[in-house]
Scaffold this motif. Sequence first.
Motif, short mmCIF file in Angstrom:
data_model
loop_
_atom_site.label_atom_id
_atom_site.label_comp_id
_atom_site.label_asym_id
_atom_site.label_seq_id
_atom_site.Cartn_x
_atom_site.Cartn_y
_atom_site.Cartn_z
N LYS A 54 -13.95 -1.16 -1.94
CA LYS A 54 -13.13 -0.70 -0.83
C LYS A 54 -13.95 -0.62 0.45
CE LYS A 54 -9.37 1.99 -2.92
NZ LYS A 54 -9.42 1.44 -4.27
N SER B 161 0.83 -1.20 0.00
CA SER B 161 0.00 0.00 0.00
C SER B 161 0.86 1.26 0.00
CB SER B 161 -0.92 -0.01 1.23
OG SER B 161 -1.72 1.16 1.28
N SER C 72 -5.32 -8.15 1.55
CA SER C 72 -5.74 -7.93 2.93
C SER C 72 -6.94 -8.79 3.32
CB SER C 72 -6.07 -6.45 3.14
OG SER C 72 -7.19 -6.07 2.37
N SER D 152 -12.27 -10.77 -1.90
CA SER D 152 -11.09 -10.51 -2.72
C SER D 152 -11.39 -10.70 -4.20
CB SER D 152 -9.95 -11.43 -2.30
OG SER D 152 -9.52 -11.15 -0.99
N LEU E 162 -4.34 1.30 4.74
CA LEU E 162 -4.87 1.11 3.38
C LEU E 162 -5.56 2.37 2.88
CD1 LEU E 162 -6.33 -2.52 3.68
CD2 LEU E 162 -4.34 -1.81 2.34
N SER F 154 -4.69 4.66 -0.40
CA SER F 154 -5.70 5.02 -1.40
C SER F 154 -5.80 6.52 -1.58
CB SER F 154 -7.06 4.45 -1.00
OG SER F 154 -7.04 3.04 -1.01
N SER G 165 -14.48 -4.13 1.78
CA SER G 165 -13.26 -4.65 2.43
C SER G 165 -13.04 -3.99 3.78
CB SER G 165 -12.05 -4.41 1.51
OG SER G 165 -12.21 -5.05 0.27
N TYR H 266 -13.43 -7.76 -5.38
CA TYR H 266 -12.58 -6.57 -5.54
C TYR H 266 -11.77 -6.68 -6.82
CZ TYR H 266 -9.65 -2.63 -4.13
OH TYR H 266 -9.03 -1.42 -4.08
N HIS I 189 -3.72 -1.55 -5.34
CA HIS I 189 -4.97 -2.33 -5.32
C HIS I 189 -4.72 -3.76 -4.89
CE1 HIS I 189 -7.96 0.50 -6.88
NE2 HIS I 189 -7.01 0.97 -7.65
N SER J 267 -2.75 -4.64 -2.60
CA SER J 267 -2.71 -4.65 -1.14
C SER J 267 -4.11 -4.82 -0.57
CB SER J 267 -2.06 -3.36 -0.63
OG SER J 267 -2.86 -2.23 -0.94
N TRP J 268 -5.12 -4.22 -1.20
CA TRP J 268 -6.50 -4.40 -0.76
C TRP J 268 -6.96 -5.84 -0.97
CZ3 TRP J 268 -9.86 -0.98 1.61
CH2 TRP J 268 -9.42 0.34 1.72
#
Length: 333
Positions: A260, A159, A189, A198, A279, A283, A263, A201, A183, A185-186
């Motif tokens: 987002k 991130s 996570s 996931s 995070l 962003s 998440s 996303y 992205h 990293s999101w």
Amino acid sequence: MKNFIPSSPIFYFCLFMGTMMSLSASHWLFLWIGMELNLFSFIPLIINQSNSISLEASIKYFLVQLFSSIMLITSMMSLFIMNYSLSTLLMMFFFFMSIFTKLGIAPCHFWYPMIISALSWPMCFIMMTWQKIIPLFILMFILYMMPLKLMYLLVLLSSFVGGMGGMNQTQLRSLLAYSSISHMSWILSTLILSPLISFFYFLSYSFILFPLIYINFIYNISSNNQLFNLFSSSKLTFMIFSLSMMSLGGLPPLFGFFPKWLSMMFLLNKNMIFMILFLIMGSLLNLYYYLVLIFPLMNFFNFKFMKIKLNKNFIFFFLFSFLGIIPSIYFSF
């Protein structure tokens, strides 16, 4: 690609079949074979005889993927086939490093922006979406073997790198490469806790990224300075480009905000407040350099623009962009 190669459909078919083979494999060896079929199908698609930069990028990509594949098959044979107990820790390190290298996330991200910046826009889209399916599929099943603290450290590092790396970029390909790292990293996570979130996303990111890549490809945009040409030629297209950039940054009420938000709500239920804050900061950095691209040209907009007749495609995309706030409000109650 500028020049059509008659064998391209075959390579695209092998690219698809390699991914399907890995996703449906019942053994680690067949999964690796499918991954290599995917690799050797993608490299000919990168090469463009009229562009020496693409040829150089294909060689670099091949060497990076070859190195990671050697580490992957060696660690697979040790961990899942031969079961060597003395080298388990070392093989686990090689295994995860090979997967992280294939994903292009921090700290194995150094090759990723360099190669992305030398590819054509269609190949950039494949690299940032389709080529990540198999490594994410592998991580989904073996991530429980990795210490959670180390995994979260990699998420925070990705991130940070994705947010700070794009701050001084003038090329759109490099900027989107660092955005892809952020992205990821999101996605990572929530991968170990909720693979469904996931996957949603990742799918949302692919849908948002597609119009950006398509516009850049059609108008042959490669740097920030060329956005003024896009604005001058078609203000509607520039508006779609701007909405896609803001949606990619997760600005509410655009569609990119919903994955987002989903998440964040899931991580909040797991009491991972520190990770959520980190995070969000990443962003915000992404959204900052997205807006830096858009706002200078937004000053040229005037009220006469509102009198332009909107076509059906723009209306559909405009409504799709603002659908992100609707499920967010629904799930809040």
